[in-house]
Scaffold this motif. Structure first.
Motif, PDB file in Angstrom:
ATOM      1  N   PHE A  16      -3.564   5.715  10.261  1.00 39.68           N
ATOM      2  CA  PHE A  16      -3.836   4.492   9.492  1.00 39.68           C
ATOM      3  C   PHE A  16      -2.605   3.599   9.466  1.00 39.68           C
ATOM      4  CE2 PHE A  16      -3.276   2.155   5.543  1.00 39.68           C
ATOM      5  CZ  PHE A  16      -4.360   1.286   5.614  1.00 39.68           C
ATOM      6  N   LEU A  17      -1.437   4.173   9.165  1.00 42.41           N
ATOM      7  CA  LEU A  17      -0.196   3.405   9.111  1.00 42.41           C
ATOM      8  C   LEU A  17       0.100   2.754  10.455  1.00 42.41           C
ATOM      9  CD1 LEU A  17       2.406   2.493   7.690  1.00 42.41           C
ATOM     10  CD2 LEU A  17       3.404   4.716   8.300  1.00 42.41           C
ATOM     11  N   PHE A  18      -0.033   3.495  11.530  1.00 42.30           N
ATOM     12  CA  PHE A  18       0.231   2.980  12.872  1.00 42.30           C
ATOM     13  C   PHE A  18      -0.646   1.769  13.184  1.00 42.30           C
ATOM     14  CE2 PHE A  18      -0.808   3.054  17.448  1.00 42.30           C
ATOM     15  CZ  PHE A  18       0.461   2.823  17.968  1.00 42.30           C
ATOM     16  N   PHE A  19      -1.949   1.912  12.956  1.00 38.60           N
ATOM     17  CA  PHE A  19      -2.852   0.807  13.273  1.00 38.60           C
ATOM     18  C   PHE A  19      -2.679  -0.367  12.320  1.00 38.60           C
ATOM     19  CE2 PHE A  19      -5.135   4.031  15.775  1.00 38.60           C
ATOM     20  CZ  PHE A  19      -5.178   3.333  16.972  1.00 38.60           C
ATOM     21  N   PHE A  20      -2.332  -0.098  11.064  1.00 37.61           N
ATOM     22  CA  PHE A  20      -2.073  -1.198  10.139  1.00 37.61           C
ATOM     23  C   PHE A  20      -0.830  -1.973  10.557  1.00 37.61           C
ATOM     24  CE2 PHE A  20      -0.204  -3.206   6.427  1.00 37.61           C
ATOM     25  CZ  PHE A  20      -1.283  -3.989   6.024  1.00 37.61           C
ATOM     26  N   LEU A  21       0.206  -1.273  10.996  1.00 35.64           N
ATOM     27  CA  LEU A  21       1.415  -1.957  11.458  1.00 35.64           C
ATOM     28  C   LEU A  21       1.120  -2.859  12.648  1.00 35.64           C
ATOM     29  CD1 LEU A  21       4.041   0.908  11.145  1.00 35.64           C
ATOM     30  CD2 LEU A  21       3.886  -1.154   9.728  1.00 35.64           C
ATOM     31  N   ILE A  22       0.310  -2.384  13.571  1.00 33.87           N
ATOM     32  CA  ILE A  22      -0.070  -3.207  14.723  1.00 33.87           C
ATOM     33  C   ILE A  22      -0.908  -4.405  14.266  1.00 33.87           C
ATOM     34  CG2 ILE A  22      -1.458  -3.272  16.839  1.00 33.87           C
ATOM     35  CD1 ILE A  22      -0.576  -0.356  17.303  1.00 33.87           C
ATOM     36  N   ILE A  35       1.218  -2.453   1.076  1.00 33.21           N
ATOM     37  CA  ILE A  35       0.345  -1.545   1.836  1.00 33.21           C
ATOM     38  C   ILE A  35       1.180  -0.667   2.762  1.00 33.21           C
ATOM     39  CG2 ILE A  35      -1.494  -1.412   3.565  1.00 33.21           C
ATOM     40  CD1 ILE A  35      -2.618  -4.018   2.302  1.00 33.21           C
ATOM     41  N   LYS A  36       2.150  -1.281   3.458  1.00 33.51           N
ATOM     42  CA  LYS A  36       3.018  -0.504   4.357  1.00 33.51           C
ATOM     43  C   LYS A  36       3.826   0.524   3.582  1.00 33.51           C
ATOM     44  CE  LYS A  36       4.456  -4.330   6.485  1.00 33.51           C
ATOM     45  NZ  LYS A  36       5.203  -5.233   7.374  1.00 33.51           N
ATOM     46  N   LEU A  37       4.346   0.118   2.410  1.00 37.27           N
ATOM     47  CA  LEU A  37       5.127   1.051   1.591  1.00 37.27           C
ATOM     48  C   LEU A  37       4.273   2.233   1.148  1.00 37.27           C
ATOM     49  CD1 LEU A  37       7.675   1.842  -0.013  1.00 37.27           C
ATOM     50  CD2 LEU A  37       6.778   0.455  -1.895  1.00 37.27           C
ATOM     51  N   TRP A  38       3.093   1.955   0.605  1.00 38.85           N
ATOM     52  CA  TRP A  38       2.228   3.038   0.124  1.00 38.85           C
ATOM     53  C   TRP A  38       1.714   3.912   1.264  1.00 38.85           C
ATOM     54  CZ3 TRP A  38       2.172   5.124  -4.381  1.00 38.85           C
ATOM     55  CH2 TRP A  38       2.573   4.377  -5.484  1.00 38.85           C
ATOM     56  N   ALA A  39       1.373   3.302   2.395  1.00 40.23           N
ATOM     57  CA  ALA A  39       0.909   4.090   3.543  1.00 40.23           C
ATOM     58  C   ALA A  39       2.024   4.992   4.052  1.00 40.23           C
ATOM     59  CB  ALA A  39       0.411   3.173   4.649  1.00 40.23           C
ATOM     60  N   LEU A  90       4.616   6.146   2.215  1.00 42.09           N
ATOM     61  CA  LEU A  90       4.830   7.199   1.204  1.00 42.09           C
ATOM     62  C   LEU A  90       3.732   8.262   1.265  1.00 42.09           C
ATOM     63  CD1 LEU A  90       5.995   5.063  -1.851  1.00 42.09           C
ATOM     64  CD2 LEU A  90       7.402   6.542  -0.388  1.00 42.09           C
ATOM     65  N   ILE A  91       2.494   7.839   1.449  1.00 39.31           N
ATOM     66  CA  ILE A  91       1.386   8.803   1.541  1.00 39.31           C
ATOM     67  C   ILE A  91       1.521   9.651   2.797  1.00 39.31           C
ATOM     68  CG2 ILE A  91      -1.116   8.988   1.912  1.00 39.31           C
ATOM     69  CD1 ILE A  91      -1.360   6.558  -0.044  1.00 39.31           C
ATOM     70  N   THR A  92       1.894   9.033   3.907  1.00 40.91           N
ATOM     71  CA  THR A  92       2.070   9.775   5.156  1.00 40.91           C
ATOM     72  C   THR A  92       3.189  10.803   5.015  1.00 40.91           C
ATOM     73  OG1 THR A  92       1.287   7.894   6.458  1.00 40.91           O
ATOM     74  CG2 THR A  92       2.565   9.574   7.618  1.00 40.91           C
ATOM     75  N   ILE A  93       4.345  10.375   4.547  1.00 42.80           N
ATOM     76  CA  ILE A  93       5.479  11.292   4.381  1.00 42.80           C
ATOM     77  C   ILE A  93       5.163  12.362   3.356  1.00 42.80           C
ATOM     78  CG2 ILE A  93       7.873  11.452   3.599  1.00 42.80           C
ATOM     79  CD1 ILE A  93       8.291   8.661   4.859  1.00 42.80           C
ATOM     80  N   GLY A  94       4.538  11.962   2.253  1.00 43.89           N
ATOM     81  CA  GLY A  94       4.170  12.927   1.214  1.00 43.89           C
ATOM     82  C   GLY A  94       3.192  13.972   1.723  1.00 43.89           C
ATOM     83  N   THR A  95       2.230  13.541   2.522  1.00 39.60           N
ATOM     84  CA  THR A  95       1.259  14.480   3.092  1.00 39.60           C
ATOM     85  C   THR A  95       1.942  15.458   4.043  1.00 39.60           C
ATOM     86  OG1 THR A  95      -0.457  12.792   2.919  1.00 39.60           O
ATOM     87  CG2 THR A  95      -0.914  14.666   4.355  1.00 39.60           C
ATOM     88  N   ILE A  96       2.838  14.944   4.877  1.00 37.89           N
ATOM     89  CA  ILE A  96       3.553  15.814   5.821  1.00 37.89           C
ATOM     90  C   ILE A  96       4.406  16.832   5.072  1.00 37.89           C
ATOM     91  CG2 ILE A  96       5.382  15.845   7.574  1.00 37.89           C
ATOM     92  CD1 ILE A  96       4.258  13.091   8.511  1.00 37.89           C
ATOM     93  N   ILE A  97       5.151  16.384   4.082  1.00 39.17           N
ATOM     94  CA  ILE A  97       6.024  17.299   3.330  1.00 39.17           C
ATOM     95  C   ILE A  97       5.204  18.310   2.534  1.00 39.17           C
ATOM     96  CG2 ILE A  97       7.686  17.426   1.426  1.00 39.17           C
ATOM     97  CD1 ILE A  97       8.856  14.770   2.498  1.00 39.17           C
ATOM     98  N   THR A  98       4.149  17.838   1.879  1.00 34.50           N
ATOM     99  CA  THR A  98       3.316  18.751   1.083  1.00 34.50           C
ATOM    100  C   THR A  98       2.654  19.809   1.965  1.00 34.50           C
ATOM    101  OG1 THR A  98       2.877  17.003  -0.529  1.00 34.50           O
ATOM    102  CG2 THR A  98       1.361  18.883  -0.513  1.00 34.50           C
ATOM    103  N   SER A  99       2.086  19.391   3.098  1.00 35.58           N
ATOM    104  CA  SER A  99       1.426  20.369   3.965  1.00 35.58           C
ATOM    105  C   SER A  99       2.460  21.346   4.558  1.00 35.58           C
ATOM    106  CB  SER A  99       0.631  19.690   5.071  1.00 35.58           C
ATOM    107  OG  SER A  99       1.469  18.969   5.950  1.00 35.58           O
ATOM    108  N   PHE A 100       3.657  20.867   4.836  1.00 36.82           N
ATOM    109  CA  PHE A 100       4.713  21.747   5.335  1.00 36.82           C
ATOM    110  C   PHE A 100       5.088  22.787   4.278  1.00 36.82           C
ATOM    111  CE2 PHE A 100       9.350  22.587   5.702  1.00 36.82           C
ATOM    112  CZ  PHE A 100       9.331  23.311   6.882  1.00 36.82           C
ATOM    113  N   LEU A 101       5.259  22.353   3.033  1.00 38.53           N
ATOM    114  CA  LEU A 101       5.616  23.292   1.961  1.00 38.53           C
ATOM    115  C   LEU A 101       4.511  24.307   1.707  1.00 38.53           C
ATOM    116  CD1 LEU A 101       7.394  20.856  -0.524  1.00 38.53           C
ATOM    117  CD2 LEU A 101       8.461  22.545   1.001  1.00 38.53           C
ATOM    118  N   VAL A 102       3.254  23.853   1.760  1.00 33.96           N
ATOM    119  CA  VAL A 102       2.130  24.783   1.585  1.00 33.96           C
ATOM    120  C   VAL A 102       2.110  25.783   2.727  1.00 33.96           C
ATOM    121  CG1 VAL A 102      -0.393  24.931   1.628  1.00 33.96           C
ATOM    122  CG2 VAL A 102       0.725  23.199   0.210  1.00 33.96           C
TER     123      VAL A 102
END
Length: 97
Positions: free
Chosen positions: A55-61, A74-78, A80-92
């Motif tokens: 989503f972030l990639f296509f929104f940036l384009i 929108i870019k900031l929240w996208a 943060l959500i992307t990084i947060g998802t990556i970090i959370t899934s890594f920790l899990v």
């Protein structure tokens, strides 16, 4: 398309080879392969950060070529959500293994 799921074309993870532990990016290649085959659930379970990242990639384009109201927020929240998802899934993943 089943050729995409084989490990032959995928790059090895240097972090995993050196330390024996997954890195926050481990699983993204296999997740992309599942996505290209149409296995959305398997793709999400393999690497949840792929979907907000797409989503972030296509929104940036899209934002590059058009004026979007509140694009910076929108870019900031996208991001943060992307990084947060990556970090959370890594920790899990680390907690499970």
């Amino acid at each position: 398309m089943t050729l995409l799921i084989t490990d032959g074309w995928m790059l090895p993870c240097m972090s995993k080879q050196l330390t024996g532990m997954d890195c926050p990016g481990c699983g993204i290649q296999r997740s992309i392969s599942f996505l290209l085959q149409g296995h959305l659930t398997d793709s999400f379970l393999m690497y949840p950060g792929l979907f907000p990242g797409i989503f972030l990639f296509f929104f940036l384009i899209f934002d590059w070529f058009t004026e979007v109201k509140y694009s910076e927020q929108i870019k900031l929240w996208a991001t943060l959500i992307t990084i947060g998802t990556i970090i959370t899934s890594f920790l899990v993943k680390m907690a499970i293994h």
